[in-house]
Design a protein around this motif. Structure first.
Motif, mmCIF file in Angstrom:
data_model
loop_
_atom_site.group_PDB
_atom_site.id
_atom_site.type_symbol
_atom_site.label_atom_id
_atom_site.label_comp_id
_atom_site.label_asym_id
_atom_site.label_seq_id
_atom_site.Cartn_x
_atom_site.Cartn_y
_atom_site.Cartn_z
ATOM 1 N N LEU A 159 0.833 -1.210 0.000
ATOM 2 C CA LEU A 159 0.000 0.000 0.000
ATOM 3 C C LEU A 159 0.866 1.257 0.000
ATOM 4 O O LEU A 159 0.658 2.174 -0.784
ATOM 5 N N TYR A 160 1.863 1.267 0.883
ATOM 6 C CA TYR A 160 2.660 2.500 0.994
ATOM 7 C C TYR A 160 3.747 2.576 -0.079
ATOM 8 O O TYR A 160 4.209 3.672 -0.402
ATOM 9 N N GLN A 161 4.103 1.453 -0.641
ATOM 10 C CA GLN A 161 4.970 1.469 -1.823
ATOM 11 C C GLN A 161 4.196 2.120 -2.977
ATOM 12 O O GLN A 161 4.723 2.957 -3.700
ATOM 13 N N LEU A 162 2.928 1.756 -3.110
ATOM 14 C CA LEU A 162 2.091 2.352 -4.152
ATOM 15 C C LEU A 162 1.897 3.846 -3.912
ATOM 16 O O LEU A 162 1.959 4.646 -4.821
ATOM 17 N N LEU A 163 1.685 4.163 -2.663
ATOM 18 C CA LEU A 163 1.317 5.539 -2.342
ATOM 19 C C LEU A 163 2.511 6.488 -2.354
ATOM 20 O O LEU A 163 2.407 7.626 -2.756
ATOM 21 N N MET A 164 3.639 5.991 -1.889
ATOM 22 C CA MET A 164 4.770 6.908 -1.702
ATOM 23 C C MET A 164 6.011 6.503 -2.470
ATOM 24 O O MET A 164 7.020 7.171 -2.390
ATOM 25 N N THR A 165 5.950 5.354 -3.145
ATOM 26 C CA THR A 165 7.129 4.783 -3.802
ATOM 27 C C THR A 165 8.268 4.662 -2.809
ATOM 28 O O THR A 165 9.425 4.948 -3.136
ATOM 29 N N GLU A 166 7.959 4.281 -1.611
ATOM 30 C CA GLU A 166 9.047 4.056 -0.669
ATOM 31 C C GLU A 166 8.645 3.010 0.366
ATOM 32 O O GLU A 166 7.454 2.714 0.536
ATOM 33 N N VAL A 167 9.658 2.422 1.003
ATOM 34 C CA VAL A 167 9.372 1.361 1.964
ATOM 35 C C VAL A 167 9.158 1.983 3.334
ATOM 36 O O VAL A 167 9.939 2.823 3.755
ATOM 37 N N VAL A 168 8.108 1.567 4.005
ATOM 38 C CA VAL A 168 7.905 2.048 5.367
ATOM 39 C C VAL A 168 8.093 0.870 6.309
ATOM 40 O O VAL A 168 7.928 -0.279 5.915
ATOM 41 N N HIS A 169 8.463 1.172 7.551
ATOM 42 C CA HIS A 169 8.546 0.105 8.544
ATOM 43 C C HIS A 169 7.134 -0.187 9.009
ATOM 44 O O HIS A 169 6.416 0.713 9.411
ATOM 45 N N THR A 170 6.757 -1.431 8.917
ATOM 46 C CA THR A 170 5.383 -1.773 9.285
ATOM 47 C C THR A 170 5.377 -2.598 10.563
ATOM 48 O O THR A 170 6.377 -3.220 10.927
ATOM 49 N N SER A 171 4.253 -2.579 11.236
ATOM 50 C CA SER A 171 4.005 -3.562 12.287
ATOM 51 C C SER A 171 2.658 -4.190 11.925
ATOM 52 O O SER A 171 1.911 -3.624 11.124
ATOM 53 N N PRO A 172 2.349 -5.361 12.478
ATOM 54 C CA PRO A 172 1.104 -6.016 12.058
ATOM 55 C C PRO A 172 -0.091 -5.070 12.175
ATOM 56 O O PRO A 172 -0.248 -4.374 13.175
ATOM 57 N N THR A 173 -0.908 -5.070 11.139
ATOM 58 C CA THR A 173 -2.065 -4.180 11.127
ATOM 59 C C THR A 173 -3.146 -4.768 12.037
ATOM 60 O O THR A 173 -3.533 -5.929 11.883
ATOM 61 N N ILE A 174 -3.596 -3.954 12.960
ATOM 62 C CA ILE A 174 -4.568 -4.446 13.944
ATOM 63 C C ILE A 174 -5.982 -4.465 13.366
ATOM 64 O O ILE A 174 -6.707 -5.416 13.520
ATOM 65 N N GLU A 175 -6.365 -3.427 12.665
ATOM 66 C CA GLU A 175 -7.676 -3.430 11.998
ATOM 67 C C GLU A 175 -7.470 -3.234 10.500
ATOM 68 O O GLU A 175 -7.445 -4.179 9.739
#
Ligand SMILES: Nc1nc2c(ncn2[C@@H]2O[C@H](COP(=O)(O)OP(=O)(O)OP(=O)(O)O)[C@@H](O)[C@H]2O)c(=O)[nH]1
Ligand SMILES: [Mg+2]
Length: 241
Positions: free
Chosen positions: A33-49
């Motif tokens: 999602l954030y690669q699509l949105l920002m063309t960059e890698v973000v640090h993720t944690s498990p999505t709760i919702e």
């Protein structure tokens, strides 16, 4: 003919198009999602919702939902189905043990009446990993060729580099008779938008999302934040007419 015109008017009018990103936990949905949105890698944690991003391009509105994939959350996926036009199913291609579970989830989704008209794009993610399954292996395991009632496409990709994500639409769109390719759309939108986007607009528009991507958040992204994303989404819409 009348139906087609109505559909086209929907696309170019103020209608909102809904996209859901689903898949088991750790598949790479939020990263995509954030690669699509920002063309960059973000640090993720498990999505709760879920994470929701609203994108407005020209007069076309897109609402993209990235839904948490942990076991306890899979049963909530169907609460997001209403009015969905596009399903993006993300698979961790190294996760052989859980491909069976993904198959069950996929066919349950396709059987759901709220998703009868939805198209399915499957990302076989983590292709950079040595032990990843190929798209052919995954297609066969998921018996994708048996799916006749939904348009579908599978694409290998690597969410951390973005490889495979941007070209996906090209092959998808090319299977539609008159659909423009992703490259054509991207070139057109990019050259048009390039002149309108201030240099560091992207960081400014999306900065809030970078700190922590977890739990539920809803951001409104500017269309100029990523012209490539706009091209992909518009291409999806045209292909689906
Ligand atoms: N090597 C590699 N790692 C990836 C790739 N895509 C995602 N990851 C990593 O996989 C982990 C999980 O990614 P997420 O995007 O948080 O997964 P998710 O599907 O959103 O997981 P849930 O929110 O729990 O449902 C993160 O550590 C990512 O950096 C990829 O293409 N290659
Ligand atoms: Mg996530």
């Amino acid at each position: 003919m009348g139906q087609l015109i109505a559909k086209l008017m929907g696309i170019f009018g103020n209608q909102e198009h809904k996209v859901i990103i689903v898949g088991l936990d750790n598949a790479g949905k939020t990263t995509i999602l954030y690669q699509l949105l920002m063309t960059e890698v973000v640090h993720t944690s498990p999505t709760i919702e879920s994470n929701a991003e609203k994108i407005v391009l020209q007069k076309t509105h897109f609402l993209v939902w990235d839904i948490g994939g942990q076991e306890a959350l899979c049963s909530t996926w169907n609460t997001y189905y209403a009015n969905t036009e596009f399903i993006i199913l993300v698979i961790d291609s190294t996760d052989r043990d859980r491909l069976r579970t993904t198959r069950e989830e996929l066919y349950q989704m396709l059987a759901h009446e709220a998703l009868q008209d939805a198209s399915v794009l499957i990302f076989a993610n983590k292709q950079d990993m040595k032990n990843s399954m190929t798209t052919v292996e995954i297609s066969q395991f998921l018996t994708l060729s048996a799916i006749k009632d939904h348009p579908w496409h599978i694409q290998g990709c690597c969410a951390v580099t973005g490889e495979g994500i941007w070209l996906t639409l090209s092959s998808w769109a090319q299977s539609g008779e008159h659909a423009p390719t992703a490259e054509m759309l991207w070139e057109r939108d990019h050259s048009r938008l390039r002149t309108q986007v201030p240099g560091d607009f992207r960081q400014a528009a999306c900065g809030a999302a970078v700190d922590e991507i977890s739990g539920h958040r809803q951001l409104t992204s500017q269309p100029e934040a990523n012209p490539k994303l706009g091209a992909v989404l518009l291409g999806l819409c045209r292909w689906n007419t």
